[in-house]
Motif scaffolding. Sequence first.
Motif, PDB file in Angstrom:
ATOM      1  N   ARG A 129      96.180  52.946  58.989  1.00  0.00           N
ATOM      2  CA  ARG A 129      95.485  52.539  57.909  1.00  0.00           C
ATOM      3  C   ARG A 129      93.713  52.078  57.911  1.00  0.00           C
ATOM      4  O   ARG A 129      93.426  52.335  56.843  1.00  0.00           O
ATOM      5  CB  ARG A 129      96.586  51.927  56.545  1.00  0.00           C
ATOM      6  CG  ARG A 129      96.409  50.016  57.232  1.00  0.00           C
ATOM      7  CD  ARG A 129      96.809  49.149  56.804  1.00  0.00           C
ATOM      8  NE  ARG A 129      97.345  48.054  57.076  1.00  0.00           N
ATOM      9  CZ  ARG A 129      98.534  47.338  56.648  1.00  0.00           C
ATOM     10  NH1 ARG A 129      98.824  47.167  55.705  1.00  0.00           N
ATOM     11  NH2 ARG A 129      97.864  45.670  56.772  1.00  0.00           N
ATOM     12  N   ARG A 130      93.950  51.556  58.788  1.00  0.00           N
ATOM     13  CA  ARG A 130      92.776  51.089  59.062  1.00  0.00           C
ATOM     14  C   ARG A 130      91.378  51.973  58.962  1.00  0.00           C
ATOM     15  O   ARG A 130      90.427  52.183  59.553  1.00  0.00           O
ATOM     16  CB  ARG A 130      92.545  49.825  60.481  1.00  0.00           C
ATOM     17  CG  ARG A 130      93.210  48.547  60.296  1.00  0.00           C
ATOM     18  CD  ARG A 130      93.525  47.624  61.634  1.00  0.00           C
ATOM     19  NE  ARG A 130      93.897  46.508  61.276  1.00  0.00           N
ATOM     20  CZ  ARG A 130      94.449  45.797  62.217  1.00  0.00           C
ATOM     21  NH1 ARG A 130      94.559  45.975  63.644  1.00  0.00           N
ATOM     22  NH2 ARG A 130      94.571  44.637  61.650  1.00  0.00           N
TER      23      ARG A 130
ATOM     24  N   GLU B   3      95.158  48.557  53.323  1.00  0.00           N
ATOM     25  CA  GLU B   3      95.975  48.147  52.340  1.00  0.00           C
ATOM     26  C   GLU B   3      95.443  48.960  51.019  1.00  0.00           C
ATOM     27  O   GLU B   3      93.713  48.774  50.895  1.00  0.00           O
ATOM     28  CB  GLU B   3      96.349  46.833  51.937  1.00  0.00           C
ATOM     29  CG  GLU B   3      96.992  45.939  52.436  1.00  0.00           C
ATOM     30  CD  GLU B   3      97.374  44.669  52.119  1.00  0.00           C
ATOM     31  OE1 GLU B   3      98.257  43.676  52.675  1.00  0.00           O
ATOM     32  OE2 GLU B   3      96.566  44.341  51.127  1.00  0.00           O
TER      33      GLU B   3
ATOM     34  N   ARG C 243     104.350  48.076  63.284  1.00  0.00           N
ATOM     35  CA  ARG C 243     103.507  47.720  62.735  1.00  0.00           C
ATOM     36  C   ARG C 243     102.465  47.844  62.998  1.00  0.00           C
ATOM     37  O   ARG C 243     100.997  47.654  62.405  1.00  0.00           O
ATOM     38  CB  ARG C 243     104.014  45.985  62.422  1.00  0.00           C
ATOM     39  CG  ARG C 243     105.155  45.529  61.850  1.00  0.00           C
ATOM     40  CD  ARG C 243     104.498  43.367  61.870  1.00  0.00           C
ATOM     41  NE  ARG C 243     105.549  43.509  60.692  1.00  0.00           N
ATOM     42  CZ  ARG C 243     106.746  42.952  61.275  1.00  0.00           C
ATOM     43  NH1 ARG C 243     107.479  42.206  62.661  1.00  0.00           N
ATOM     44  NH2 ARG C 243     107.775  42.515  59.880  1.00  0.00           N
ATOM     45  N   ARG C 244     102.447  47.572  64.296  1.00  0.00           N
ATOM     46  CA  ARG C 244     100.853  48.018  65.366  1.00  0.00           C
ATOM     47  C   ARG C 244      99.792  49.074  65.203  1.00  0.00           C
ATOM     48  O   ARG C 244      99.109  49.080  64.651  1.00  0.00           O
ATOM     49  CB  ARG C 244     100.898  47.556  67.002  1.00  0.00           C
ATOM     50  CG  ARG C 244      99.758  47.972  67.565  1.00  0.00           C
ATOM     51  CD  ARG C 244      99.735  47.389  68.897  1.00  0.00           C
ATOM     52  NE  ARG C 244     100.954  47.602  69.369  1.00  0.00           N
ATOM     53  CZ  ARG C 244     102.010  47.022  70.039  1.00  0.00           C
ATOM     54  NH1 ARG C 244     102.219  45.542  69.773  1.00  0.00           N
ATOM     55  NH2 ARG C 244     102.605  46.932  70.316  1.00  0.00           N
TER      56      ARG C 244
ATOM     57  N   GLN D 182     101.656  55.980  55.779  1.00  0.00           N
ATOM     58  CA  GLN D 182     102.239  54.771  55.934  1.00  0.00           C
ATOM     59  C   GLN D 182     104.111  55.005  56.162  1.00  0.00           C
ATOM     60  O   GLN D 182     104.637  54.213  56.685  1.00  0.00           O
ATOM     61  CB  GLN D 182     101.554  52.927  55.445  1.00  0.00           C
ATOM     62  CG  GLN D 182     100.652  52.580  55.397  1.00  0.00           C
ATOM     63  CD  GLN D 182     100.077  52.112  54.316  1.00  0.00           C
ATOM     64  OE1 GLN D 182      99.406  52.218  53.230  1.00  0.00           O
ATOM     65  NE2 GLN D 182     100.750  50.857  54.462  1.00  0.00           N
TER      66      GLN D 182
ATOM     67  N   VAL E  49     103.212  47.400  55.080  1.00  0.00           N
ATOM     68  CA  VAL E  49     102.677  48.057  56.569  1.00  0.00           C
ATOM     69  C   VAL E  49     103.218  49.284  56.560  1.00  0.00           C
ATOM     70  O   VAL E  49     102.309  50.353  56.862  1.00  0.00           O
ATOM     71  CB  VAL E  49     102.762  47.149  57.755  1.00  0.00           C
ATOM     72  CG1 VAL E  49     102.704  47.581  58.621  1.00  0.00           C
ATOM     73  CG2 VAL E  49     102.259  45.541  57.222  1.00  0.00           C
TER      74      VAL E  49
ATOM     75  N   ARG F  25      99.270  50.388  61.153  1.00  0.00           N
ATOM     76  CA  ARG F  25      97.912  49.076  61.082  1.00  0.00           C
ATOM     77  C   ARG F  25      96.814  49.943  61.265  1.00  0.00           C
ATOM     78  O   ARG F  25      95.751  50.175  60.200  1.00  0.00           O
ATOM     79  CB  ARG F  25      98.675  47.440  61.432  1.00  0.00           C
ATOM     80  CG  ARG F  25      98.967  46.556  60.225  1.00  0.00           C
ATOM     81  CD  ARG F  25      99.314  45.561  60.760  1.00  0.00           C
ATOM     82  NE  ARG F  25      98.237  44.039  61.092  1.00  0.00           N
ATOM     83  CZ  ARG F  25      98.014  43.186  61.814  1.00  0.00           C
ATOM     84  NH1 ARG F  25      98.667  42.648  62.312  1.00  0.00           N
ATOM     85  NH2 ARG F  25      96.694  42.545  61.048  1.00  0.00           N
TER      86      ARG F  25
ATOM     87  N   ASP G  83      92.802  44.556  55.083  1.00  0.00           N
ATOM     88  CA  ASP G  83      93.731  45.301  56.280  1.00  0.00           C
ATOM     89  C   ASP G  83      93.736  46.666  56.303  1.00  0.00           C
ATOM     90  O   ASP G  83      94.596  47.143  56.644  1.00  0.00           O
ATOM     91  CB  ASP G  83      94.661  44.085  57.268  1.00  0.00           C
ATOM     92  CG  ASP G  83      95.455  44.807  58.437  1.00  0.00           C
ATOM     93  OD1 ASP G  83      94.276  44.715  58.823  1.00  0.00           O
ATOM     94  OD2 ASP G  83      96.295  44.343  58.943  1.00  0.00           O
TER      95      ASP G  83
ATOM     96  N   MET H 119     103.655  42.075  56.773  1.00  0.00           N
ATOM     97  CA  MET H 119     103.301  41.863  57.947  1.00  0.00           C
ATOM     98  C   MET H 119     104.153  41.164  59.130  1.00  0.00           C
ATOM     99  O   MET H 119     103.579  40.233  60.499  1.00  0.00           O
ATOM    100  CB  MET H 119     101.464  40.858  56.928  1.00  0.00           C
ATOM    101  CG  MET H 119     100.830  42.401  56.977  1.00  0.00           C
ATOM    102  SD  MET H 119      99.820  43.570  58.363  1.00  0.00           S
ATOM    103  CE  MET H 119      98.817  41.909  58.754  1.00  0.00           C
TER     104      MET H 119
END
Length: 217
Positions: free
Chosen positions: A20-21, A60, A13-14, A174, A132, A17, A58, A143
Amino acid sequence: MIESAGLSRAQLRRLLRQRRRALSISQQRQAARRLYRQLAQHPLFRRSRHIALYLPNDGEIDPQLLLREAQRRGKTTYLPVLNAWPATRMVFQRIRPGERLTLNRFRIREPRPNHARQRKVWALSLLLMPLVGFDPHGGRLGMGGGFYDRSLAYRARRKNCQKPTLLGLAHECQKVDRLELASWDVPLQATVTDRAWYGEEDRRTTAPHSLRCQSKR
């Protein structure tokens, strides 16, 4: 594609994320346009009358072009709404063009709750879901709140009821080689990125699903 071996779900997840950020505003806009082209003329989207989407957060991938296209075609569109109580419950509420939205406890835009405009999830035709991470086999990493999995838990109990069709939406970055699914995870029919389709609902077919889910609405 990320190799998942040796990584926990929290680590994945970390990492995902962060990926994508890291996309620029220009890259996000381009990805949204490509996603639109992947889906807007697909028979599955054209034939669906009740479509639930989400508003991006976030990093997405943004499905708002699809939301506006669905409304332009006269389809009924829905957004998720989090309940104040019980706090772990999510419902889907009809959204109209230009409707004013509010921020929920996660700072995500949603309609003001109105029970009369909510629809049972099994009465939807198509559910476009954020995620995610995903793998090419229907695995979805969310998430961690479990809102979608709880909303769709009936599918494990009601084998003859596989509505709505579940499509994950994601950036290509992702993608994971394989996700280990927990017992409560609900698999996707397919995941659609800005580059490709992954899963049984590919770009050529619209495999029919059972219509025997009962709803009074």
